[in-house]
Each structure stands twice: as structure tokens, then as C-alpha cells.
Design a protein around this motif. Structure first.
Motif, PDB file in Angstrom:
ATOM      1  N   GLY A  91       0.823  -1.205   0.000  1.00 39.59           N
ATOM      2  CA  GLY A  91       0.000   0.000   0.000  1.00 39.59           C
ATOM      3  C   GLY A  91       0.850   1.244   0.000  1.00 39.59           C
ATOM      4  O   GLY A  91       2.080   1.187  -0.103  1.00 39.59           O
ATOM      5  N   CYS A  92       0.198   2.382   0.114  1.00 38.42           N
ATOM      6  CA  CYS A  92       0.897   3.662   0.131  1.00 38.42           C
ATOM      7  C   CYS A  92       0.010   4.686   0.823  1.00 38.42           C
ATOM      8  O   CYS A  92      -1.157   4.412   1.135  1.00 38.42           O
ATOM      9  CB  CYS A  92       1.259   4.117  -1.277  1.00 38.42           C
ATOM     10  N   GLY A  93       0.554   5.858   1.057  1.00 36.84           N
ATOM     11  CA  GLY A  93      -0.248   6.881   1.694  1.00 36.84           C
ATOM     12  C   GLY A  93       0.502   8.179   1.898  1.00 36.84           C
ATOM     13  O   GLY A  93       1.735   8.231   1.809  1.00 36.84           O
ATOM     14  N   LEU A  94      -0.248   9.233   2.143  1.00 39.93           N
ATOM     15  CA  LEU A  94       0.303  10.534   2.515  1.00 39.93           C
ATOM     16  C   LEU A  94      -0.014  10.756   3.990  1.00 39.93           C
ATOM     17  O   LEU A  94      -1.143  10.555   4.438  1.00 39.93           O
ATOM     18  CB  LEU A  94      -0.318  11.639   1.666  1.00 39.93           C
ATOM     19  N   TYR A  95       1.012  11.187   4.752  1.00 39.93           N
ATOM     20  CA  TYR A  95       0.892  11.304   6.201  1.00 39.93           C
ATOM     21  C   TYR A  95       1.347  12.683   6.664  1.00 39.93           C
ATOM     22  O   TYR A  95       2.198  13.318   6.033  1.00 39.93           O
ATOM     23  CB  TYR A  95       1.760  10.248   6.900  1.00 39.93           C
ATOM     24  N   TYR A 111       4.500   7.514   1.948  1.00 37.16           N
ATOM     25  CA  TYR A 111       4.954   6.166   2.304  1.00 37.16           C
ATOM     26  C   TYR A 111       4.587   5.200   1.184  1.00 37.16           C
ATOM     27  O   TYR A 111       3.515   5.300   0.586  1.00 37.16           O
ATOM     28  CB  TYR A 111       4.300   5.694   3.600  1.00 37.16           C
ATOM     29  N   TYR A 112       5.488   4.234   0.944  1.00 36.37           N
ATOM     30  CA  TYR A 112       5.244   3.189  -0.038  1.00 36.37           C
ATOM     31  C   TYR A 112       5.866   1.895   0.459  1.00 36.37           C
ATOM     32  O   TYR A 112       7.024   1.883   0.901  1.00 36.37           O
ATOM     33  CB  TYR A 112       5.859   3.582  -1.385  1.00 36.37           C
ATOM     34  N   GLY A 113       5.103   0.799   0.443  1.00 36.32           N
ATOM     35  CA  GLY A 113       5.676  -0.471   0.859  1.00 36.32           C
ATOM     36  C   GLY A 113       4.649  -1.406   1.452  1.00 36.32           C
ATOM     37  O   GLY A 113       3.480  -1.416   1.051  1.00 36.32           O
ATOM     38  N   GLY A 114       5.084  -2.190   2.447  1.00 35.25           N
ATOM     39  CA  GLY A 114       4.209  -3.169   3.065  1.00 35.25           C
ATOM     40  C   GLY A 114       3.072  -2.525   3.838  1.00 35.25           C
ATOM     41  O   GLY A 114       3.253  -1.499   4.498  1.00 35.25           O
ATOM     42  N   GLY A 118      -4.469  -1.311   6.539  1.00 35.31           N
ATOM     43  CA  GLY A 118      -4.253   0.135   6.589  1.00 35.31           C
ATOM     44  C   GLY A 118      -3.079   0.564   7.428  1.00 35.31           C
ATOM     45  O   GLY A 118      -2.805   1.768   7.540  1.00 35.31           O
ATOM     46  N   LEU A 119      -2.341  -0.388   8.010  1.00 32.83           N
ATOM     47  CA  LEU A 119      -1.184  -0.070   8.837  1.00 32.83           C
ATOM     48  C   LEU A 119       0.101  -0.451   8.105  1.00 32.83           C
ATOM     49  O   LEU A 119       0.173  -1.510   7.458  1.00 32.83           O
ATOM     50  CB  LEU A 119      -1.249  -0.815  10.181  1.00 32.83           C
ATOM     51  N   ARG A 120       1.114   0.383   8.224  1.00 32.87           N
ATOM     52  CA  ARG A 120       2.395   0.109   7.582  1.00 32.87           C
ATOM     53  C   ARG A 120       3.061  -1.074   8.279  1.00 32.87           C
ATOM     54  O   ARG A 120       3.323  -1.036   9.478  1.00 32.87           O
ATOM     55  CB  ARG A 120       3.271   1.356   7.632  1.00 32.87           C
ATOM     56  N   THR A 121       3.331  -2.117   7.504  1.00 33.34           N
ATOM     57  CA  THR A 121       3.860  -3.364   8.044  1.00 33.34           C
ATOM     58  C   THR A 121       4.842  -3.973   7.048  1.00 33.34           C
ATOM     59  O   THR A 121       4.531  -4.069   5.858  1.00 33.34           O
ATOM     60  CB  THR A 121       2.724  -4.382   8.302  1.00 33.34           C
ATOM     61  N   GLY A 122       6.024  -4.372   7.529  1.00 31.11           N
ATOM     62  CA  GLY A 122       7.021  -4.963   6.642  1.00 31.11           C
ATOM     63  C   GLY A 122       8.002  -3.921   6.145  1.00 31.11           C
ATOM     64  O   GLY A 122       8.252  -2.912   6.799  1.00 31.11           O
ATOM     65  N   GLU A 123       8.548  -4.153   4.963  1.00 27.35           N
ATOM     66  CA  GLU A 123       9.544  -3.245   4.404  1.00 27.35           C
ATOM     67  C   GLU A 123       8.866  -2.094   3.665  1.00 27.35           C
ATOM     68  O   GLU A 123       7.910  -2.309   2.914  1.00 27.35           O
ATOM     69  CB  GLU A 123      10.479  -3.989   3.445  1.00 27.35           C
ATOM     70  N   GLY A 124       9.361  -0.885   3.902  1.00 25.89           N
ATOM     71  CA  GLY A 124       8.778   0.274   3.243  1.00 25.89           C
ATOM     72  C   GLY A 124       9.718   1.450   3.221  1.00 25.89           C
ATOM     73  O   GLY A 124      10.823   1.404   3.770  1.00 25.89           O
ATOM     74  N   PHE A 147       8.893  -1.742   9.099  1.00 28.21           N
ATOM     75  CA  PHE A 147       7.786  -1.092   9.804  1.00 28.21           C
ATOM     76  C   PHE A 147       6.962  -2.148  10.535  1.00 28.21           C
ATOM     77  O   PHE A 147       6.776  -3.266  10.062  1.00 28.21           O
ATOM     78  CB  PHE A 147       6.880  -0.339   8.826  1.00 28.21           C
ATOM     79  N   ALA A 148       6.462  -1.759  11.704  1.00 29.32           N
ATOM     80  CA  ALA A 148       5.510  -2.569  12.462  1.00 29.32           C
ATOM     81  C   ALA A 148       4.689  -1.628  13.313  1.00 29.32           C
ATOM     82  O   ALA A 148       5.190  -0.581  13.752  1.00 29.32           O
ATOM     83  CB  ALA A 148       6.238  -3.597  13.337  1.00 29.32           C
ATOM     84  N   ASP A 149       3.425  -1.961  13.536  1.00 33.61           N
ATOM     85  CA  ASP A 149       2.534  -1.082  14.312  1.00 33.61           C
ATOM     86  C   ASP A 149       2.469   0.321  13.716  1.00 33.61           C
ATOM     87  O   ASP A 149       2.369   1.307  14.427  1.00 33.61           O
ATOM     88  CB  ASP A 149       2.968  -1.012  15.777  1.00 33.61           C
TER      89      ASP A 149
END
Length: 299
Positions: A91-95, A111-114, A118-124, A147-149
Motif C-alpha cells: 500500500g501507500c499513503g500521505l501522512y 509512504y510506499y511499501g508493506g 491500513g497499517l504500515r507493516t514490513g519493508e517500506g 515497519f511494524a505497528d
């Protein structure tokens, strides 16, 4: 009935004409501005750049939509991210960031990656452009890691590029978006069309960079000893001098270069009376302890 029909016809003509005019205005502005772009289009463009690791163009794109103010129409400024979860673990998003743009509005990064639920998880990777007081782009910043949590948790690399001047690459471990452990910062600085490299080490605990003055003094003394100059100064005197120098800089020593060996040219020399002195600015860096890990990240 005829009168009513004529009136309706006139109304339809007016509505259609207005729609054509609005469409023309829309088309004309869309080719020269991001103002009419949707969040999906913006995320799509940024995803393409990030997937190709073309971070310079991604940062330039973010800067462009900041300059024409369309970045604020995406809804990120409310504090809620604009997320696209692909449902396949990516996934991706603007934060919204923790600092502010020069116009006073909160910073926004991509953000771009795992991603899962809706939560950033894994490599990004997260990225944003860097700016000066006038709001002009001076470079860009990226963080690539685990990324986690919904935050950086694990190993990662933060890169800061300042156009035409230097690149800083910091590698280490992160906890909830904050530096946490032994960090290594590699500085690549352009000097007179040549490049100068430095590897610096420091330790952070939950985002607070620790006082390494004692280790820096010991390292400098080792170099002095290697040159046979240990009778001129003690390690305690070196540490006192470094602390006094750091105090004048408004902080304490948190980072030093463990690879310095050319003491006479860089970290050590002689004064007018042939007494030894240390040019600490070449081998140690100070901070007030306020740097808290991954820049632009809302932790």
C-alpha cells in the motif's frame, strides 16, 4: 404548456453552456496545475517514482503540489492520512509530519511499501522534500526500513540529500519511529568538486542521542599516543577541553569519527609555543539531544 416548454428549453441551454465553460476551465487548469488532481492520481504518481527508487523526482513532485497549494486539498492536513491499501500486503499513503512547512502548515510525507489493514507493516520507504526558510527545495529525505505497528520498528537507513553540498546516510535500529541503539552516520561531502567521506558513530536511547564525550576523548588520546605525543596532554585534559568546546556550541558531544588516524592534519596540531592542541570540530559533533529519530514522521 408552450410557455413552460420554452422556459425549460432556455434553462437547458443555459445549463449546457455553463457546463461547457466549466469543462473548458477545468481542462485548461488541469494541464498546468495539480489543483484538480485527485488523491488517487497523486498517490499513483508517487508510487511509480518510489517503486523505481526515483526519490529525487518524487520529492520534486511533492514540492510542486506544495507550491500550488493543492497538497492541502487532499485532506492530510486534518491529521488523518490518505491511504491506499491494495489488499495484497502492499500500500501507500500521505501522512502528516511532526514539523511544519515554511507557510506554517504541517509537513506531509509519502509512504510506499508493506501494508496490512491500513497499517504500515514490513519493508517500506517514506520520503519528503527538504526546504529552506523561503519554502524552496534544498534536497530530499528518505527512510527505508522495517515497519511494524504503523511505525519504523527494526533496522533502517535514513538518507538526507542536500543538493550540491552533502549526503548523510544513517543506519541503525529504530523503535516506534525513534533511533534506538548504535547508529552509524556516513557523511559524503562535496568539497571543491571532490568528495570527502566520514563514518561517525553514536548511540541513541529512545530517540535521545547519548553523551559520548568520554569515548571521543579516549579515541583522540589513542591517536595522540600513536604519534608519540602522549606526554603533552592527558585524556582527562582532552575530555575537559571537548566538554568546554561543546558547551560553547550549545550542547554535548554525541558523535565522533572512529576512523580518524591522521591526527596532525585533522584532530591534533601544535600552537605557537609548539604545544599540542586538538581541533575538535574535525572529529566530534554536538547536539542538544532534541533530535528524535526519523524526521518528518508522526510518532
Amino acid at each position: 404548456m408552450i410557455r413552460i416548454t420554452e422556459t425549460i428549453k432556455k434553462s437547458i441551454v443555459i445549463l449546457v453552456s455553463s457546463a461547457i465553460i466549466l469543462l473548458a476551465l477545468w481542462s485548461g487548469s488541469y494541464t498546468t496545475s495539480y489543483a484538480k488532481g485527485t488523491a488517487e492520481n497523486v498517490l499513483g504518481s508517487l508510487t511509480t517514482y518510489a517503486a523505481n527508487k526515483d526519490y529525487d523526482k518524487a520529492a520534486e513532485y511533492l514540492h510542486d503540489i506544495y507550491k500550488d497549494k493543492s497538497i492541502y486539498s487532499l485532506g492530510v492536513s486534518s491529521g488523518l492520512p490518505v491511504i491506499k491499501d491494495n489488499g495484497d500486503g502492499t500500500g501507500c499513503g500521505l501522512y502528516q509530519g511532526v514539523d511544519s512547512f515554511p507557510d506554517g502548515n504541517p509537513s506531509i510525507y509519502f509512504y510506499y511499501g508493506g501494508m496490512a489493514g491500513g497499517l504500515r507493516t514490513g519493508e517500506g520507504v517514506i520520503l519528503c522534500w527538504s526546504w529552506n526558510d523561503e519554502g524552496e527545495a534544498t534536497g530530499y529525505y528518505t527512510f527505508e526500513g522495517t515497519f511494524a505497528d504503523d511505525l519504523p520498528n527494526g533496522s533502517g537507513t535514513a538518507t538526507e540529500v542536500v543538493y550540491g553540498l552533502y549526503t548523510n546516510i544513517t543506519t541503525g535500529t529504530y523503535s516506534n519511529g525513534l533511533e534506538n541503539g548504535i547508529m552509524v552516520e556516513s557523511q559524503i561531502k562535496e568539497v571543491l568538486e571532490e568528495f570527502e567521506y566520514r563514518d561517525l558513530t553514536y548511540t541513541s536511547i529512545e530517540g535521545v542521542r547519548q553523551d559520548n564525550t568520554g569515548d571521543a576523548a579516549a579515541h583522540i588520546y589513542e591517536q595522540i599516543t600513536a604519534y608519540g605525543l602522549q606526554d603533552y596532554i592527558t585524556v582527562e585534559e582532552i575530555e575537559t577541553d571537548i566538554r568546554n568546546w561543546a558547551y560553547l556550541q550549545g550542547g554535548y558531544v554525541y558523535m565522533y569519527d572512529p576512523n580518524y588516524t591522521n591526527v596532525c592534519n585533522h584532530g591534533f596540531g601544535f600552537d605557537e609555543d609548539d604545544g599540542p592542541f586538538c581541533n575538535y570540530e574535525w572529529c566530534v559533533w554536538t547536539t542538544d539531544g532534541s533530535l528524535n529519530g526519523v524526521r518528518h514522521l508522526a510518532s
